[in-house]
Scaffold this active site. Structure first.
Site, PDB file in Angstrom:
ATOM      1  CE1 TYR A 125      -3.674   2.575   0.795  1.00  0.00           C
ATOM      2  CE2 TYR A 125      -1.939   3.594   2.100  1.00  0.00           C
ATOM      3  CZ  TYR A 125      -3.165   3.666   1.473  1.00  0.00           C
ATOM      4  OH  TYR A 125      -3.882   4.830   1.528  1.00  0.00           O
ATOM      5  CD  GLU A 182      -5.643   4.713  -1.586  1.00  0.00           C
ATOM      6  OE1 GLU A 182      -5.791   4.800  -0.358  1.00  0.00           O
ATOM      7  OE2 GLU A 182      -6.585   4.458  -2.362  1.00  0.00           O
TER       8      GLU A 182
END
Ligand code: GDP
Ligand code: MN
Length: 391
Positions: A108, A196
């Protein structure tokens, strides 16, 4: 402002962030052709302004172009409901066809504002993928944070530190650090409010080698900086945005729909927030934030009324205006005209204060409309909560 995954990936490539080969498509035939180009084995991804698509059936791995066509037929026009879309879901109108990659690990990565430190922060985790929220709750130590110093920027040593924290080894540390600097540069150059990549993947690069690749991409842009980026502004997809908010923007109204039932029409953002608070204080729920600005015109008031009335949740309207430079007489005339134009299907409470308020109140009283007047902000809020409650 948000943009689609495929657009974010195009931007990523220009900053040296590796992304899978892909093509965006608008019809099932285009999807099939793109799948053929990718060699048949590929990923078909619904393009909507929301994440959580994987678990909602919006991301499908296929093995033949005909299968890609079948999946596309199913997805196009379908309303995809994910935890981020709300119960109505979002209609799929674009599909990204991407070469399928062999994923060894999912990480992530994001850059987002940390309100506690008032700084942007790079956040990374060696356990990325579709369950990142669950990782954050179960094993917060697996989430690494590196602040972006506003004067120095994100430093190469921080990039190497994060790459190591992700568990990268050997050559991949350098590759990871370079990718992280690319993500930082994307955020900085685009004046993004959030970048992101979830998942950032370690993929099979052939000949026993592995490399890093952004398999998903999200980029949100800072609205107040958009005027400096006409190329990014051109990426806006109005079809993905709330229709009432688009209509409001056309009339220069700051409008945000909320989920209560009392519509507010207010001049000035500070007063709008205070009005929402006082509605809550008296047990009501605001249906929107609506700031008509300092110099509201009659046209704006009429547009504001039209927008408010189109929201089916609205059961009452509170107009709270403080006339500073603005003349309450003019505002009152505008309210009366807008109320007559829309037939005023709902209880309307008006509180006018300031410049020429007396004449404004007289205009309301003489209008022949059933307008409830509030003598103070508290009085008006109490009255609108009561009017809605008795509905
Ligand atoms: P999201 O659910 O909206 O965040 O959509 P993502 O783009 O993150 O896709 C969901 C999941 O699909 C990812 O976490 C991956 O595990 C998987 N996925 C996406 N692209 C590929 C691919 O090319 N190959 C493989 N094997 N899996 C993929
Ligand atoms: Mn994702």
């Amino acid at each position: 402002m948000n943009i689609h995954e495929y657009q974010a990936k195009e931007i990523f490539s220009t900053f040296g962030i590796p992304v899978p080969r892909s093509r965006v498509a608008l019809t099932a035939d285009q999807v099939e052709r793109a799948a053929k180009e990718m060699g048949g084995h590929c990923v078909v991804k619904a393009q909507i302004y929301a994440g959580g698509r994987g678990k909602a059936g919006g991301v499908k791995i296929v093995h033949h172009p005909e299968q890609a066509n079948d999946v596309a037929k199913e997805l196009f026009g379908k309303k995809l409901v994910t935890p981020q879309t709300g119960p109505e879901g979002l209609k799929v109108r674009r599909i990204l066809v991407e070469e399928a990659v062999e994923i060894a690990r999912e990480f992530y990565l994001s850059i987002t504002l940390d309100r506690a430190t008032s700084r942007y922060c790079l956040i990374a985790s060696p356990e990325g993928g579709m369950d990142i929220e669950e990782v954050a709750a179960r094993a917060p130590e697996k989430i690494v944070r590196e602040p972006v110093d506003p004067a120095l920027g994100f430093m190469p040593y921080q990039a190497r530190k994060v790459a190591a924290a992700l568990g990268l080894k050997g050559d991949l540390i350098g590759q990871g650090a370079k990718l992280l600097m690319g993500v930082y540069k994307t955020w900085w150059e685009c004046e993004a409010s959030m970048v992101e990549i979830n998942p950032l993947c370690l993929v099979d690069a052939g000949e026993g080698k592995e490399s890093l690749m952004a398999v998903d991409a999200k980029l949100s842009l800072e609205d107040n900086a958009l005027y400096r980026h006409p190329d990014l502004q051109a990426m806006r997809d109005l079809g993905e945005e709330a229709p009432l908010e688009i209509e409001a923007a056309k009339h220069n109204l700051n409008y945000i729909k909320l989920d209560g039932n009392i519509a507010c029409l207010v001049n000035g953002a500070g007063l709008a927030m205070a009005t929402m608070d006082i509605i809550e204080h008296f047990g009501g729920r605001p249906a929107n934030f609506l700031d008509v600005g300092g110099g509201a015109t009659r046209d704006q008031l009429a547009a504001a009324f039209r927008i408010i009335i189109q929201d089916a949740n609205v059961k009452g309207i509170l107009v709270n205006v403080f006339g500073g430079i603005m003349d309450c007489g003019v505002i009152a005339a505008g309210i009366v005209a807008a109320a007559k134009e829309t037939g005023l299907p709902l209880p309307l409470v008006v509180r006018l204060e300031g410049n020429n308020a007396q004449s404004g109140r007289q205009t309301l009283a003489a209008s022949g409309l059933t307008i409830i007047t509030g003598s103070s902000m508290a009085d008006a809020a109490r009255k609108v909560v009561k009017a809605v409650g008795s509905k």
